[in-house]
Design an enzyme around this catalytic site. Structure first.
Site, PDB file in Angstrom:
ATOM      1  N   ASP A 133      28.096 -14.467  82.768  1.00  0.00           N
ATOM      2  CA  ASP A 133      28.651 -15.012  81.539  1.00  0.00           C
ATOM      3  C   ASP A 133      29.301 -16.342  81.921  1.00  0.00           C
ATOM      4  OD1 ASP A 133      29.614 -15.212  78.903  1.00  0.00           O
ATOM      5  OD2 ASP A 133      31.466 -14.144  79.417  1.00  0.00           O
ATOM      6  N   ASP A 176      32.390 -18.053  79.901  1.00  0.00           N
ATOM      7  CA  ASP A 176      33.835 -18.074  79.665  1.00  0.00           C
ATOM      8  C   ASP A 176      34.539 -16.953  80.415  1.00  0.00           C
ATOM      9  OD1 ASP A 176      33.928 -20.263  77.686  1.00  0.00           O
ATOM     10  OD2 ASP A 176      32.751 -18.877  76.465  1.00  0.00           O
ATOM     11  N   ASP A 225      33.395 -10.814  81.659  1.00  0.00           N
ATOM     12  CA  ASP A 225      34.796 -10.400  81.497  1.00  0.00           C
ATOM     13  C   ASP A 225      34.985  -9.403  80.369  1.00  0.00           C
ATOM     14  OD1 ASP A 225      34.328 -12.866  79.729  1.00  0.00           O
ATOM     15  OD2 ASP A 225      36.241 -12.110  78.961  1.00  0.00           O
ATOM     16  N   ILE A 252      40.835 -17.045  63.358  1.00  0.00           N
ATOM     17  CA  ILE A 252      40.534 -17.134  64.795  1.00  0.00           C
ATOM     18  C   ILE A 252      39.054 -17.439  64.994  1.00  0.00           C
ATOM     19  CG2 ILE A 252      40.322 -15.785  66.911  1.00  0.00           C
ATOM     20  CD1 ILE A 252      43.171 -16.517  66.522  1.00  0.00           C
ATOM     21  N   LYS A 268      41.562 -12.602  61.531  1.00  0.00           N
ATOM     22  CA  LYS A 268      40.280 -12.538  62.242  1.00  0.00           C
ATOM     23  C   LYS A 268      39.388 -13.716  61.857  1.00  0.00           C
ATOM     24  CE  LYS A 268      36.207  -9.584  62.778  1.00  0.00           C
ATOM     25  NZ  LYS A 268      35.532  -8.336  62.320  1.00  0.00           N
TER      26      LYS A 268
END
Length: 502
Positions: A51, A53, A338, A203, A200
């Site tokens: 991945d 990030d 992550d 964001i 939500k």
């Protein structure tokens, strides 16, 4: 307390008290260790996937402040939330990852591996909810399966709990807490479900509209931690002839700018396949989305993809097509990410890939566990627990008085060990003696886990990771304590095996 304990036990001729007092360990865990949940040999790994990030790229605390501030302003400017919310700033130490949020009750809490709420970690806004009130609301402290979050931690199809597993979710939890706090302080009647959805959405807009991406690209040194060790890991794998690929949900311009900073302009030469805007976890399950080639300038091409070529950039697609085009199947593939759900769960359950979880919080927690205060507190806490278990058979008044004192002291020490990690929610990995719900998922979906990719630099590519054989509850601990084998190969004084955080 110890002297009184010894005298009491000797006076009552119960047994030798030292049998119940664990030896205080002076060994330590190396924060750069790779920990194994499942036996895995790097000798078997031919292909490494990543991945982007919080796996290849690590961000400074400034990024969470940025996300919080932008989302807060979106609530005010576009959702008509009160201007007074601007009084709230991001609090980097308020929440931890892995918490559950009851959407209908507007409560943030930590839940253990057995679906029990850790009392004392339930917050409405910025204030703890009294234990009696929590027990009354949930008719105890157990959360039934039918209202827990779904497989990917989401609140959907009747599930009223949302689990926040993403590191990017820390500002979202903090913003939810701050808005709840404002409404309660000002006696504003509000619908918790609407609040959750609005936060939500706000964001999400920070990401979807590209606001965060543009801000990071404009001041990359402020937001991205320089990745010299990430570059070293990629070079090491490349020199050893390993195939490498990147699958990320982030857009190409953002990834390209970051990788240029971390690795250099030739970063694409290290990867055999690069896939951006993959839409994980849908990428791992939805067979309908084909790959689409993207030019360096972001132009989408319309040609059918027959091969995934090195040096090219691809968008979307799906894992089934990826497997067909590359032939990279099964346990010869190791993928790092992550997010335990979006990055790892489907790969290990459905496709048999090996998985590595990147858990940045590990480094901080291990450093705390290595302190003298923590070691002594945990040693005495374990001793008290063993004493209570053995001595509870004594029902005479004098014994019961001492036992109650031990119970009170044990409770105080449990609270103290929680606060060492985080004053509100404690450790990411423990709810007192039980693993957290987060830990349970980590142990199921990750073969290995570590604080950062740089930990790979401490191991050769023939290394086999062995999980510790910790005794089951019905097994006698007849074998000596052992650390993760990798920890023994890394110079760092010596290595302690205790893994309990609270």
């Amino acid at each position: 307390t110890f002297v009184y304990l010894v005298n009491y036990l000797l006076t009552h001729k119960c047994f030798c008290p030292t049998d119940l007092i664990p030896v205080i360990s002076n060994n330590f865990v190396n924060p750069d260790t790779i920990f194994a949940n499942n036996q895995m040999s790097l000798q078997d790994i031919e292909i490494y996937g990543f991945d982007y990030d919080y796996t290849l790229a690590f961000y400074s605390s400034h990024l969470h402040t940025l996300i919080f501030n932008i989302a807060r302003d979106i609530l005010i400017d576009e959702h008509r939330y009160p201007e007074g919310l601007k009084e709230y700033d991001y609090m980097p130490n308020f929440v931890i990852r892995g918490l559950h949020y009851d959407v209908q009750k507007a409560l943030l809490m930590k839940i253990d591996a057995f679906h029990y709420i850790q009392l004392g970690t339930v917050y409405r806004g910025l204030n703890p909810v009294p234990e009696k009130e929590v027990i009354a609301m949930y008719e105890g402290s157990h959360v039934p399966l039918e209202i827990m979050s779904d497989f990917y931690g989401k609140s959907s199809q009747g599930h009223t709990m949302k689990q926040f597993m993403d590191i990017f979710s820390l500002p979202e939890m903090t913003l939810l807490s701050c808005v709840n706090d404002y409404f309660m302080k000002h006696n504003i009647d509000y619908e918790p479900v609407h609040l959750y959805k609005d936060v939500k959405e706000a964001i999400g807009d920070v990401h979807v509209r590209g606001i965060m991406y543009r801000a990071v690209e404009a001041d990359i040194e402020k937001y991205i931690c320089y990745g010299e060790q990430t570059h070293a890991v990629l070079r090491k794998l490349s020199k050893n002839g390993k195939k490498m690929f990147l699958i990320t949900n982030s857009p190409f311009d953002f990834v390209d700018r970051g990788m240029n900073y971390i690795v250099g302009k030739d970063w694409r030469d290290l990867f055999d396949v690069v896939i951006v805007q993959a839409d994980k976890p849908g990428f791992f399950n939805d067979r309908r989305k084909p790959f689409r080639r993207v030019t360096d300038k972001g132009v989408l091409l319309w040609d059918r993809i027959h091969h995934l070529e090195k040096g090219q950039i691809y968008k979307q697609g799906n894992l089934y097509e990826f497997l067909r085009l590359t032939g990279w199947r099964g346990s010869k593939v190791l993928y790092f990410g992550d997010h335990i759900y979006s990055d790892l769960a489907d790969l290990t359950l459905k496709h048999g890939w090996r998985t590595g979880a990147i858990i940045p919080e590990l480094r901080k927690e291990i450093k705390i566990m290595n302190t003298e205060e923590y070691v002594h507190t945990m040693t005495w806490l374990q001793a008290l627990t063993a004493l209570l278990e053995q001595m509870q058979v004594h029902q005479d008044p004098a014994s019961q008085t001492v036992i109650q004192q031990w119970i009170n002291e044990r409770e105080e020490m449990r609270l103290r060990t929680k606060d060492i990690f985080n004053a509100q929610f404690g450790s990411l990995f423990r709810t007192y003696h039980n693993p957290t719900y987060f830990s349970r998922r980590l142990s199921r979906f990750a073969d290995i886990y570590m604080a950062s990719l740089s930990c790979l630099l401490n191991y050769d590519l023939q290394h086999t990771f062995y999980p510790r054989r910790t005794p089951l509850q019905h097994e006698s601990p007849i074998w000596p304590e052992q650390t993760s084998t990798g920890a023994m190969n890394i110079p760092f004084q010596s290595h302690r095996t205790t893994t309990g955080s609270e």
